[in-house]
Design an enzyme around this catalytic site. Structure first.
Site, PDB file in Angstrom:
ATOM      1  CE1 TYR A 150     -27.388  16.494   5.764  1.00 48.81           C
ATOM      2  CE2 TYR A 150     -29.171  18.098   5.996  1.00 48.81           C
ATOM      3  CZ  TYR A 150     -27.511  18.011   5.613  1.00 48.81           C
ATOM      4  OH  TYR A 150     -27.470  19.013   4.870  1.00 48.81           O
ATOM      5  CB  SER A 165     -27.443  22.120   6.725  1.00 45.53           C
ATOM      6  OG  SER A 165     -28.441  22.527   6.424  1.00 45.53           O
TER       7      SER A 165
HETATM    8  N1  NAP Z   1     -27.359  20.794  -1.066  1.00 50.50           N
HETATM    9  C1  NAP Z   1     -28.230  21.617  -0.197  1.00 50.50           C
HETATM   10  O1  NAP Z   1     -29.286  21.954  -0.170  1.00 50.50           O
HETATM   11  C2  NAP Z   1     -27.102  21.895   1.211  1.00 50.50           C
HETATM   12  C3  NAP Z   1     -27.914  22.033   1.993  1.00 50.50           C
HETATM   13  C4  NAP Z   1     -27.292  22.437   3.456  1.00 50.50           C
HETATM   14  C5  NAP Z   1     -25.810  22.443   3.434  1.00 50.50           C
HETATM   15  N2  NAP Z   1     -25.727  21.052   2.459  1.00 50.50           N
HETATM   16  C6  NAP Z   1     -24.005  20.263   2.961  1.00 50.50           C
HETATM   17  O2  NAP Z   1     -23.142  21.102   1.637  1.00 50.50           O
HETATM   18  C7  NAP Z   1     -22.059  19.667   2.085  1.00 50.50           C
HETATM   19  C8  NAP Z   1     -22.467  19.642   0.532  1.00 50.50           C
HETATM   20  O3  NAP Z   1     -22.868  18.544   0.079  1.00 50.50           O
HETATM   21  P1  NAP Z   1     -23.782  18.898  -1.778  1.00 50.50           P
HETATM   22  O4  NAP Z   1     -25.070  20.013  -1.435  1.00 50.50           O
HETATM   23  O5  NAP Z   1     -22.555  19.751  -2.322  1.00 50.50           O
HETATM   24  O6  NAP Z   1     -23.905  18.084  -2.564  1.00 50.50           O
HETATM   25  P2  NAP Z   1     -23.076  16.836  -3.304  1.00 50.50           P
HETATM   26  O7  NAP Z   1     -23.209  17.418  -4.481  1.00 50.50           O
HETATM   27  O8  NAP Z   1     -24.035  15.913  -3.084  1.00 50.50           O
HETATM   28  O9  NAP Z   1     -21.475  16.947  -2.304  1.00 50.50           O
HETATM   29  C9  NAP Z   1     -21.146  15.856  -1.612  1.00 50.50           C
HETATM   30  C10 NAP Z   1     -19.875  15.870  -1.640  1.00 50.50           C
HETATM   31  O10 NAP Z   1     -19.466  14.870  -0.269  1.00 50.50           O
HETATM   32  C11 NAP Z   1     -18.335  13.624  -0.753  1.00 50.50           C
HETATM   33  N3  NAP Z   1     -18.925  12.764   0.082  1.00 50.50           N
HETATM   34  C12 NAP Z   1     -20.351  12.096   0.279  1.00 50.50           C
HETATM   35  N4  NAP Z   1     -19.642  10.904   0.898  1.00 50.50           N
HETATM   36  C13 NAP Z   1     -18.234  10.831   1.018  1.00 50.50           C
HETATM   37  C14 NAP Z   1     -17.647   9.981   1.851  1.00 50.50           C
HETATM   38  N5  NAP Z   1     -18.064   8.789   2.229  1.00 50.50           N
HETATM   39  N6  NAP Z   1     -16.020  10.160   2.088  1.00 50.50           N
HETATM   40  C15 NAP Z   1     -15.795  11.004   0.668  1.00 50.50           C
HETATM   41  N7  NAP Z   1     -16.697  12.070   0.409  1.00 50.50           N
HETATM   42  C16 NAP Z   1     -17.997  12.206   0.181  1.00 50.50           C
HETATM   43  C17 NAP Z   1     -19.052  13.764  -2.389  1.00 50.50           C
HETATM   44  O11 NAP Z   1     -17.710  12.845  -2.769  1.00 50.50           O
HETATM   45  P3  NAP Z   1     -17.720  11.556  -3.638  1.00 50.50           P
HETATM   46  O12 NAP Z   1     -19.242  10.637  -3.202  1.00 50.50           O
HETATM   47  O13 NAP Z   1     -17.088  11.262  -4.975  1.00 50.50           O
HETATM   48  O14 NAP Z   1     -17.277  10.795  -2.625  1.00 50.50           O
HETATM   49  C18 NAP Z   1     -19.448  14.506  -2.860  1.00 50.50           C
HETATM   50  O15 NAP Z   1     -18.545  15.570  -3.207  1.00 50.50           O
HETATM   51  C19 NAP Z   1     -22.878  18.161   2.549  1.00 50.50           C
HETATM   52  O16 NAP Z   1     -21.719  18.599   4.059  1.00 50.50           O
HETATM   53  C20 NAP Z   1     -24.542  18.729   2.878  1.00 50.50           C
HETATM   54  O17 NAP Z   1     -24.984  18.269   3.895  1.00 50.50           O
HETATM   55  C21 NAP Z   1     -26.312  21.173   1.160  1.00 50.50           C
END
Ligand code: NAP
Length: 263
Positions: A144, A131
């Site tokens: 985080y 991130s």
């Molecule tokens: N959104 C942002 O602004 C942003 C910015 C920079 C980086 N990121 C990074 O991008 C990545 C994806 O996040 P997102 O933004 O797409 O959020 P999201 O829509 O909440 O997706 C998160 C994903 O991670 C899975 N997950 C969480 N805990 C887990 C566990 N214990 N075991 C297996 N799977 C797990 C969730 O699946 P289940 O709940 O079904 O298990 C879901 O598929 C993350 O690493 C986040 O830190 C996000």
């Protein structure tokens, strides 16, 4: 080609599945919510396998690897992750340890296990999702931000090792700014800056990964943020970071501010 994507049930991971699927790549989707992955599978034009796993469990990380180790996987996307918002003395320790297990330990375990196989056959791609939070410390989201710095630095260090080994294995790290996903709702925050569509980020990330890009930072503003974090003194970075985080107030639970220490 065959790809394994963690965190494929929503957001960036789901859209990476769409992008890779549209390129004809077979998929293995990993997350906890099976019905979400079944729904995604029904929309994908390629052969797709679903594995339910809680990656905050070390045992389930090893078990995931055992289930797929003979599958000749070409691409590993370590995307699963989540955030916890609040002052460090108030946030829930159990939740934060789970965050460390998911955002750091699972990424570390899966990167090592798959990298060994990829190195043995001298091919394969790893995409670790960090991130823009990795560029600076993040008051009010301390664990985080620190977890994403780990993913960034681990990946860059491995990239250098592979380069010295003249390896054809490719490792990349994605550092996006705010993205429109379920992330904010789960962390119970509202981002102040506008979020980018997750398909746009996923599409950019996949193409950059396939082009062997080491560090993937989508958008000019995040590239500038990275550059500024290198130039500014730590106190200035912390002030900006605190200000930005403070605007991401939890929606329901009012955040109680303590006295600000100046030294
Ligand atoms: N959104 C942002 O602004 C942003 C910015 C920079 C980086 N990121 C990074 O991008 C990545 C994806 O996040 P997102 O933004 O797409 O959020 P999201 O829509 O909440 O997706 C998160 C994903 O991670 C899975 N997950 C969480 N805990 C887990 C566990 N214990 N075991 C297996 N799977 C797990 C969730 O699946 P289940 O709940 O079904 O298990 C879901 O598929 C993350 O690493 C986040 O830190 C996000």
């Amino acid at each position: 080609m065959k790809a394994l994507i963690t965190g494929a049930s929503s957001g960036i991971g789901r859209d990476i599945a769409h992008v890779l699927g549209s390129m004809g790549c077979e998929l293995i989707l990993v997350a906890r919510r099976e019905e979400r992955m079944e729904e995604l599978k029904s929309k994908l034009p390629v052969q797709t396998q679903i594995i339910c796993a809680d990656l905050s469990s070390e045992r389930e990380c090893f078990s995931l690897y055992e289930q797929v180790r003979d599958e000749q996987i070409d691409i590993l996307v370590n995307n699963a992750g989540f955030g916890v918002f609040g002052a460090f003395d108030k946030t829930d320790l159990t939740e934060e340890l789970k965050l460390i297990d998911t955002n750091i330990r699972a990424v570390h375990i899966l990167t090592k296990l798959f990298l060994k196989d990829f190195c043995a056959r001298d091919s394969g791609y790893i995409l670790n999702v960090s991130s823009a939070s990795a560029f600076a410390p993040g008051p009010l989201m301390a664990a985080y931000y620190a977890s994403k710095a780990y993913v960034l630095h681990l990946t860059l260090a491995i990239w250098k090792e592979l380069q010295h080994q003249h390896s054809r294995v490719s490792i990349s790290v994605l550092c996006p700014g705010p993205v429109d996903t379920e992330f904010n709702r789960k962390a119970d925050v509202t981002f102040a800056p506008p979020s980018k569509p997750s398909y746009q980020i996923a599409n950019y990330a996949v193409r950059q990964m396939l082009a062997h890009k080491m560090l993937i930072v989508p958008g000019v503003s995040m590239k500038l943020a990275k550059f500024s974090a290198r130039l500014l003194p730590e106190r200035a970075i912390l002030a900006v970071s605190y200000h930005l985080q403070h605007r991401r107030q939890p929606k329901q639970t009012a955040f109680k501010e303590g006295p600000i220490r100046t030294s």
